[in-house]
Motif scaffolding. Structure first.
Motif, PDB file in Angstrom:
ATOM      1  N   LEU A 185       0.823  -1.208   0.000  1.00  0.00           N
ATOM      2  CA  LEU A 185       0.000   0.000   0.000  1.00  0.00           C
ATOM      3  C   LEU A 185       0.859   1.260   0.000  1.00  0.00           C
ATOM      4  CD1 LEU A 185      -2.948  -0.762   2.461  1.00  0.00           C
ATOM      5  CD2 LEU A 185      -3.064  -0.410   0.001  1.00  0.00           C
TER       6      LEU A 185
ATOM      7  N   TYR B  75      -7.867   0.524  -2.915  1.00  0.00           N
ATOM      8  CA  TYR B  75      -7.653   1.366  -1.735  1.00  0.00           C
ATOM      9  C   TYR B  75      -7.544   2.824  -2.170  1.00  0.00           C
ATOM     10  CZ  TYR B  75      -6.705  -2.562   1.386  1.00  0.00           C
ATOM     11  OH  TYR B  75      -6.810  -3.699   2.152  1.00  0.00           O
TER      12      TYR B  75
ATOM     13  N   SER C  68       1.381   5.402  -2.312  1.00  0.00           N
ATOM     14  CA  SER C  68       1.580   6.809  -1.971  1.00  0.00           C
ATOM     15  C   SER C  68       2.765   7.421  -2.708  1.00  0.00           C
ATOM     16  CB  SER C  68       1.787   6.956  -0.458  1.00  0.00           C
ATOM     17  OG  SER C  68       2.979   6.309  -0.051  1.00  0.00           O
TER      18      SER C  68
ATOM     19  N   LEU D  11      -6.156   6.616  -0.925  1.00  0.00           N
ATOM     20  CA  LEU D  11      -5.135   7.209  -0.053  1.00  0.00           C
ATOM     21  C   LEU D  11      -5.568   8.597   0.389  1.00  0.00           C
ATOM     22  CD1 LEU D  11      -1.322   7.263  -0.641  1.00  0.00           C
ATOM     23  CD2 LEU D  11      -2.553   9.428  -0.433  1.00  0.00           C
TER      24      LEU D  11
ATOM     25  N   TYR E 173      -5.282   4.683   4.527  1.00  0.00           N
ATOM     26  CA  TYR E 173      -5.893   3.979   3.409  1.00  0.00           C
ATOM     27  C   TYR E 173      -7.271   3.464   3.804  1.00  0.00           C
ATOM     28  CZ  TYR E 173      -0.986   3.956   2.068  1.00  0.00           C
ATOM     29  OH  TYR E 173       0.298   4.339   1.766  1.00  0.00           O
TER      30      TYR E 173
END
Length: 466
Positions: A49, A341, A53, A343, A368
């Motif tokens: 995850l 997901y 970003s 952010l 998230y």
């Protein structure tokens, strides 16, 4: 519970070696608390995850959005007959035990100045029935109508799970059988340092965790074994809604029937937006797929477009009312298709290496979460059906102003008033009115009542402020 070699290795491989050093400084008791939190996490997924970003998020060209096909409210006799026939199809499915109800209820009543889960907020215009009671009585009344025990699944959060369970137990599950009501807990994800990807700690022995979004309901259902359990019970369809909307028509037969007739993986209701800037998701069609576009992402020139009659072209907002085919939820839980997901960059308080609390004044972390409406473009068939605000949308979100206790009580009272008037009851002006769902669940019940037979309704002087 000492740190195992296996967990230590997973932490180091996922870029969280700093947690190993933090643990070494804690007492055995505090180690146990932090290790328990770590064991609930998919550390490899968290590492993946963080790469999100560091990449530019996927952006869609929303200028290519089209107005989707939506089943509008019936107006002609033919349309009314079609809705009625759909209701017969939905009613048959409920009688056959094919429907379960899922309520998302992980929030607290903090913004309302209420101490406790939002579902415990007293919102009945006269009786002060809680949100939980109103929803539970609707499930009970629907089950009585069709002579079946409808499973009622409630997603809580770690913060309010125990309190919610106790509230239902104290009120004897509001007339439902205890085995009908199942609680399951929403998953949590840690906040990560925006520059390093390291998990932040809110205390020396506690990760900075937050709920993984309402889209986490699928993962949470699966983790609790509930998807398989529902299948074994003969459930084929799941009705989804959020606890803050007491007007929602739970398990409405017409909606279910249209969902079945369309053989949809997922269906949703929409309401006409109040204006182009209203803060709600917009239903659009993009590249042949339905999707919800947040109000912040829909280009202003699209949001403000009107048709030849002066009405908004993209008029359909989402009140978060859905129907899912159970097999579709299972595919989302176990198949190759999963919800993405999202952010968000946030300012997250944390403790530093020395255990000193830090309160950043600018975003220092990434969080998230998943959104349930992101299932729409993953579905093979989608059905959208119009409803109205007066019929079933006035969520409780704010202490004052729009979507506040006053506006919600007013919407409830107005609905009850319309039903009582339809039964021939003369009502006092400037009074609150209230009916239990166990007396009248919806307009289908009106023909059974007269002024002489309705005795379980309440009225009280209406005040300008609650």
């Amino acid at each position: 519970m000492p740190l195992s070699d296996e967990l230590k290795q997973r932490l180091q491989q996922s870029g969280q070696g700093h947690i190993v050093h933090r643990l070494a400084r804690l007492s055995a008791k505090k180690q146990q608390k932090l290790i328990h939190q770590l064991q609930q996490l998919d550390l490899a997924n968290i590492a993946e995850l963080f790469q999100l970003s560091k990449r530019q998020a996927d952006h869609h060209d929303f200028h290519r959005c089209r107005v989707p096909d939506i089943v509008r409210m019936p107006e002609t006799d033919e349309e009314i007959r079609a809705w009625s026939k759909a209701g017969e199809v939905g009613a048959r499915a409920i009688r056959q035990g094919q429907l379960a109800v899922i309520m998302v209820a992980g929030g607290q009543g903090t913004r309302l100045g209420h101490d406790g889960p939002k579902g415990t907020y007293p919102i009945g215009p006269v009786t002060q029935r809680s949100l939980f009671q109103i929803h539970a009585e609707k499930v009970l009344a629907l089950g009585r109508r069709h002579q079946v025990d409808i499973p009622f699944l409630i997603m809580t959060s770690e913060e309010n799970d125990q309190t919610t369970r106790e509230f239902f137990a104290q009120h004897h599950h509001f007339g439902l059988k205890s085995e009908q009501v199942t609680f399951f807990v929403q998953g949590m994800l840690p906040a990560l340092d925006a520059s390093t990807g390291e998990m932040l700690l809110s205390a020396k022995d506690e990760l900075a965790l937050s709920p993984n979004g309402h889209g986490g309901v699928i993962e949470a259902l699966d983790a609790a074994g509930l998807l398989n359990q529902l299948q074994s019970q003969g459930i084929r369809h799941c009705y989804y809604f959020q606890v803050d909307n007491p007007l929602v028509q739970i398990g409405e037969e017409q909606f279910l029937g249209m969902h079945l007739n369309a053989q949809a993986d997922m269906s949703l209701k929409v309401v006409a937006k109040l204006n182009a800037q209203e803060r709600m998701g917009n239903l659009v069609e993009l590249d042949g797929k339905y999707r919800i576009v947040e109000y912040t992402e829909l280009p202003a020139e699209l949001a403000e477009q009107t048709d030849e009659s002066g009405q908004l072209r993209f008029w359909a907002g989402s009140p978060a009312i859905h129907l899912f085919d159970l097999s579709f939820l299972q595919r989302l839980a176990h198949g190759d298709i999963t919800l993405p997901y999202h952010l968000a960059r946030k300012s997250v308080p944390y403790v530093d290496e020395q255990g000193t609390p830090q309160k950043p004044s600018s975003p220092n972390a990434v969080k998230y979460e998943r959104f349930i409406f992101d299932a729409l473009p993953l579905a093979n068939r989608v059905l959208a059906v119009e409803t109205t605000r007066a019929f079933e949308f006035e969520p409780l979100k704010n202490a004052e102003g729009d979507n506040s206790p006053f506006t919600v009580k007013q919407a409830l009272s107005d609905r009850y008033q319309s039903w009582l008037c339809a039964c021939g009851i003369e009502l006092k002006i400037d009074h609150w009115h209230e009916l239990s769902p166990l007396v009248i669940l919806d307009m289908n019940d009106l023909e059974r009542y007269t002024p002489e037979t309705i005795i379980k309704w309440r009225s009280a002087p209406r005040l300008k402020n609650i």
